[in-house]
Design an enzyme around this catalytic site. Structure first.
Site, PDB file in Angstrom:
ATOM      1  N   PRO A   1       0.783  -1.232   0.000  1.00 35.89           N
ATOM      2  CA  PRO A   1       0.000   0.000   0.000  1.00 35.89           C
ATOM      3  C   PRO A   1       0.817   1.285   0.000  1.00 35.89           C
ATOM      4  O   PRO A   1       1.847   1.389   0.667  1.00 35.89           O
ATOM      5  CB  PRO A   1      -0.835  -0.104   1.286  1.00 35.89           C
ATOM      6  CG  PRO A   1      -0.234  -1.212   2.072  1.00 35.89           C
ATOM      7  CD  PRO A   1       0.461  -2.113   1.119  1.00 35.89           C
ATOM      8  N   ASN A   2       0.301   2.221  -0.766  1.00 34.63           N
ATOM      9  CA  ASN A   2       0.825   3.596  -0.876  1.00 34.63           C
ATOM     10  C   ASN A   2       2.125   3.708  -1.667  1.00 34.63           C
ATOM     11  O   ASN A   2       2.588   4.810  -1.938  1.00 34.63           O
ATOM     12  CB  ASN A   2       1.000   4.230   0.522  1.00 34.63           C
ATOM     13  CG  ASN A   2      -0.311   4.268   1.281  1.00 34.63           C
ATOM     14  OD1 ASN A   2      -1.284   4.781   0.765  1.00 34.63           O
ATOM     15  ND2 ASN A   2      -0.345   3.692   2.471  1.00 34.63           N
TER      16      ASN A   2
ATOM     17  N   ARG B   1       4.866  10.907  -2.514  1.00 34.55           N
ATOM     18  CA  ARG B   1       4.601  10.600  -1.107  1.00 34.55           C
ATOM     19  C   ARG B   1       5.850  10.845  -0.257  1.00 34.55           C
ATOM     20  O   ARG B   1       6.863  10.167  -0.416  1.00 34.55           O
ATOM     21  CB  ARG B   1       4.225   9.120  -1.046  1.00 34.55           C
ATOM     22  CG  ARG B   1       4.109   8.557   0.322  1.00 34.55           C
ATOM     23  CD  ARG B   1       4.087   7.032   0.278  1.00 34.55           C
ATOM     24  NE  ARG B   1       3.837   6.538   1.612  1.00 34.55           N
ATOM     25  CZ  ARG B   1       4.148   5.325   2.025  1.00 34.55           C
ATOM     26  NH1 ARG B   1       4.714   4.473   1.195  1.00 34.55           N
ATOM     27  NH2 ARG B   1       3.904   4.965   3.252  1.00 34.55           N
TER      28      ARG B   1
ATOM     29  N   TYR C   1      10.963   8.821   1.355  1.00 33.92           N
ATOM     30  CA  TYR C   1      10.935   7.724   0.397  1.00 33.92           C
ATOM     31  C   TYR C   1      11.632   8.026  -0.933  1.00 33.92           C
ATOM     32  O   TYR C   1      11.719   7.155  -1.791  1.00 33.92           O
ATOM     33  CB  TYR C   1       9.484   7.289   0.142  1.00 33.92           C
ATOM     34  CG  TYR C   1       8.804   6.782   1.399  1.00 33.92           C
ATOM     35  CD1 TYR C   1       9.290   5.657   2.061  1.00 33.92           C
ATOM     36  CD2 TYR C   1       7.703   7.434   1.945  1.00 33.92           C
ATOM     37  CE1 TYR C   1       8.701   5.196   3.219  1.00 33.92           C
ATOM     38  CE2 TYR C   1       7.097   6.986   3.105  1.00 33.92           C
ATOM     39  CZ  TYR C   1       7.595   5.863   3.748  1.00 33.92           C
ATOM     40  OH  TYR C   1       7.007   5.407   4.900  1.00 33.92           O
TER      41      TYR C   1
ATOM     42  N   ASN D   1       8.174  -5.398  -0.811  1.00 29.94           N
ATOM     43  CA  ASN D   1       8.066  -4.307   0.153  1.00 29.94           C
ATOM     44  C   ASN D   1       6.592  -4.261   0.544  1.00 29.94           C
ATOM     45  O   ASN D   1       5.765  -3.702  -0.180  1.00 29.94           O
ATOM     46  CB  ASN D   1       8.503  -2.975  -0.469  1.00 29.94           C
ATOM     47  CG  ASN D   1       8.425  -1.835   0.535  1.00 29.94           C
ATOM     48  OD1 ASN D   1       7.828  -1.973   1.604  1.00 29.94           O
ATOM     49  ND2 ASN D   1       9.010  -0.698   0.186  1.00 29.94           N
TER      50      ASN D   1
ATOM     51  N   ALA E   1       3.087  -0.737   4.940  1.00 28.18           N
ATOM     52  CA  ALA E   1       2.662  -0.801   6.344  1.00 28.18           C
ATOM     53  C   ALA E   1       2.200  -2.200   6.760  1.00 28.18           C
ATOM     54  O   ALA E   1       2.209  -2.522   7.953  1.00 28.18           O
ATOM     55  CB  ALA E   1       1.561   0.218   6.606  1.00 28.18           C
TER      56      ALA E   1
ATOM     57  N   HIS F   1       4.160  -4.433   9.256  1.00 24.33           N
ATOM     58  CA  HIS F   1       4.146  -4.324  10.710  1.00 24.33           C
ATOM     59  C   HIS F   1       3.011  -5.078  11.384  1.00 24.33           C
ATOM     60  O   HIS F   1       2.986  -5.174  12.600  1.00 24.33           O
ATOM     61  CB  HIS F   1       4.109  -2.841  11.100  1.00 24.33           C
ATOM     62  CG  HIS F   1       5.099  -2.015  10.310  1.00 24.33           C
ATOM     63  ND1 HIS F   1       6.443  -2.289  10.306  1.00 24.33           N
ATOM     64  CD2 HIS F   1       4.937  -0.969   9.443  1.00 24.33           C
ATOM     65  CE1 HIS F   1       7.065  -1.430   9.498  1.00 24.33           C
ATOM     66  NE2 HIS F   1       6.164  -0.628   8.953  1.00 24.33           N
TER      67      HIS F   1
ATOM     68  N   GLU G   1      12.842  -9.194   1.748  1.00 27.76           N
ATOM     69  CA  GLU G   1      12.051  -8.014   2.127  1.00 27.76           C
ATOM     70  C   GLU G   1      12.882  -6.735   1.977  1.00 27.76           C
ATOM     71  O   GLU G   1      14.043  -6.697   2.389  1.00 27.76           O
ATOM     72  CB  GLU G   1      11.573  -8.161   3.571  1.00 27.76           C
ATOM     73  CG  GLU G   1      10.676  -7.019   4.024  1.00 27.76           C
ATOM     74  CD  GLU G   1       9.987  -7.323   5.340  1.00 27.76           C
ATOM     75  OE1 GLU G   1       9.261  -8.343   5.412  1.00 27.76           O
ATOM     76  OE2 GLU G   1      10.180  -6.560   6.298  1.00 27.76           O
TER      77      GLU G   1
ATOM     78  N   HIS H   1      12.807  -2.338   2.314  1.00 26.47           N
ATOM     79  CA  HIS H   1      12.180  -1.073   2.708  1.00 26.47           C
ATOM     80  C   HIS H   1      13.061   0.068   2.249  1.00 26.47           C
ATOM     81  O   HIS H   1      14.290   0.011   2.411  1.00 26.47           O
ATOM     82  CB  HIS H   1      11.972  -1.007   4.225  1.00 26.47           C
ATOM     83  CG  HIS H   1      11.085  -2.102   4.705  1.00 26.47           C
ATOM     84  ND1 HIS H   1       9.724  -2.059   4.534  1.00 26.47           N
ATOM     85  CD2 HIS H   1      11.366  -3.289   5.268  1.00 26.47           C
ATOM     86  CE1 HIS H   1       9.208  -3.179   4.991  1.00 26.47           C
ATOM     87  NE2 HIS H   1      10.177  -3.944   5.437  1.00 26.47           N
TER      88      HIS H   1
ATOM     89  N   ARG I   1      12.649   5.245  12.895  1.00 28.53           N
ATOM     90  CA  ARG I   1      11.429   6.034  12.777  1.00 28.53           C
ATOM     91  C   ARG I   1      10.510   5.724  13.975  1.00 28.53           C
ATOM     92  O   ARG I   1      11.011   5.456  15.053  1.00 28.53           O
ATOM     93  CB  ARG I   1      10.776   5.740  11.417  1.00 28.53           C
ATOM     94  CG  ARG I   1      11.716   6.084  10.235  1.00 28.53           C
ATOM     95  CD  ARG I   1      11.095   5.763   8.906  1.00 28.53           C
ATOM     96  NE  ARG I   1       9.872   6.524   8.680  1.00 28.53           N
ATOM     97  CZ  ARG I   1       8.953   6.210   7.762  1.00 28.53           C
ATOM     98  NH1 ARG I   1       9.137   5.156   6.983  1.00 28.53           N
ATOM     99  NH2 ARG I   1       7.879   6.946   7.612  1.00 28.53           N
TER     100      ARG I   1
ATOM    101  N   ARG J   1       7.396   0.860  13.380  1.00 31.76           N
ATOM    102  CA  ARG J   1       8.002   0.503  12.087  1.00 31.76           C
ATOM    103  C   ARG J   1       9.222  -0.398  12.242  1.00 31.76           C
ATOM    104  O   ARG J   1       9.670  -1.030  11.279  1.00 31.76           O
ATOM    105  CB  ARG J   1       8.399   1.762  11.311  1.00 31.76           C
ATOM    106  CG  ARG J   1       7.209   2.582  10.868  1.00 31.76           C
ATOM    107  CD  ARG J   1       7.612   3.661   9.892  1.00 31.76           C
ATOM    108  NE  ARG J   1       6.616   4.714   9.872  1.00 31.76           N
ATOM    109  CZ  ARG J   1       5.531   4.717   9.107  1.00 31.76           C
ATOM    110  NH1 ARG J   1       5.313   3.744   8.246  1.00 31.76           N
ATOM    111  NH2 ARG J   1       4.672   5.712   9.170  1.00 31.76           N
TER     112      ARG J   1
HETATM  113  C1  DQA Z   1       8.128   1.243   3.943  1.00 32.18           C
HETATM  114  C2  DQA Z   1       8.130   1.488   5.458  1.00 32.18           C
HETATM  115  C3  DQA Z   1       6.758   1.253   6.061  1.00 32.18           C
HETATM  116  O1  DQA Z   1       6.784   1.515   7.459  1.00 32.18           O
HETATM  117  C4  DQA Z   1       5.736   2.185   5.415  1.00 32.18           C
HETATM  118  O2  DQA Z   1       4.463   1.918   5.932  1.00 32.18           O
HETATM  119  C5  DQA Z   1       5.775   2.116   3.934  1.00 32.18           C
HETATM  120  C6  DQA Z   1       7.061   2.070   3.249  1.00 32.18           C
HETATM  121  C7  DQA Z   1       9.478   1.587   3.295  1.00 32.18           C
HETATM  122  O3  DQA Z   1       9.690   1.197   2.167  1.00 32.18           O
HETATM  123  O4  DQA Z   1      10.305   2.261   3.912  1.00 32.18           O
HETATM  124  O5  DQA Z   1       4.733   2.177   3.291  1.00 32.18           O
HETATM  125  O6  DQA Z   1       7.878  -0.136   3.707  1.00 32.18           O
END
Ligand code: DQA
Length: 143
Positions: free
Chosen positions: A9-10, A17, A22, A73, A76, A79, A97, A99, A106, A110
């Protein structure tokens, strides 16, 4: 090798964003970079992104017997998604994995990844390079 790259997501909003966290690379450019990296190593990469947990789980299930490695990746979901953890454990495709940000520097929530135990490794804090580094792990023979 055939890679499946999964972004949660996102992450479709990359570039727009929170770029201070990021980075300024868009999701489309990230995919182009990943696909180019795969091609440069005689491999292919398919980029998949979803904002929905079930769709991510379906993609992991469908990877079995089709892809050699997953780079994920989970955003969120990292978590708290025990369902994604279980999906990664349920298939015979090794996953790494990734990130973009320093998840350990942070908010405290996280720093915890419930999905990492199903992965052969985890990399964070290297921005988009982290995806290529995870691919290199497999390209260099890691399983
Ligand atoms: C993330 C870190 C996560 O905590 C966050 O919710 C993301 C991006 C990262 O790539 O740093 O959406 O996975």
């Amino acid at each position: 090798m055939k890679f499946l790259i999964i972004n949660g997501p996102n992450l479709n909003l990359l570039g727009k964003r929170e770029p201070d966290i990021y980075g300024s690379l868009s999701y489309e450019r990230l995919c182009a970079l990943i696909e180019g990296h795969a091609l440069a190593h005689g491999s292919t990469a398919c980029c998949f992104q979803s904002n929905h947990e079930g769709a991510i789980i379906d993609a992991i299930h469908a990877a079995d017997g089709v892809y050699d490695a997953i780079v994920i990746n989970p955003g969120a979901y990292t978590h708290y998604s025990y369902a994604i953890l279980d999906a990664l454990k349920a298939v015979d495709v090794p996953a790494y994995e990734v990130h973009l940000s320093h998840i350990d520097q942070r908010e405290p929530f996280r720093a915890v990844s419930v999905t990492a135990p199903a992965c052969v490794g985890q990399i964070y804090g290297h921005g988009h390079q982290g995806y290529l580094m995870a691919m290199d792990y497999f390209l260099e023979g890691g399983r």
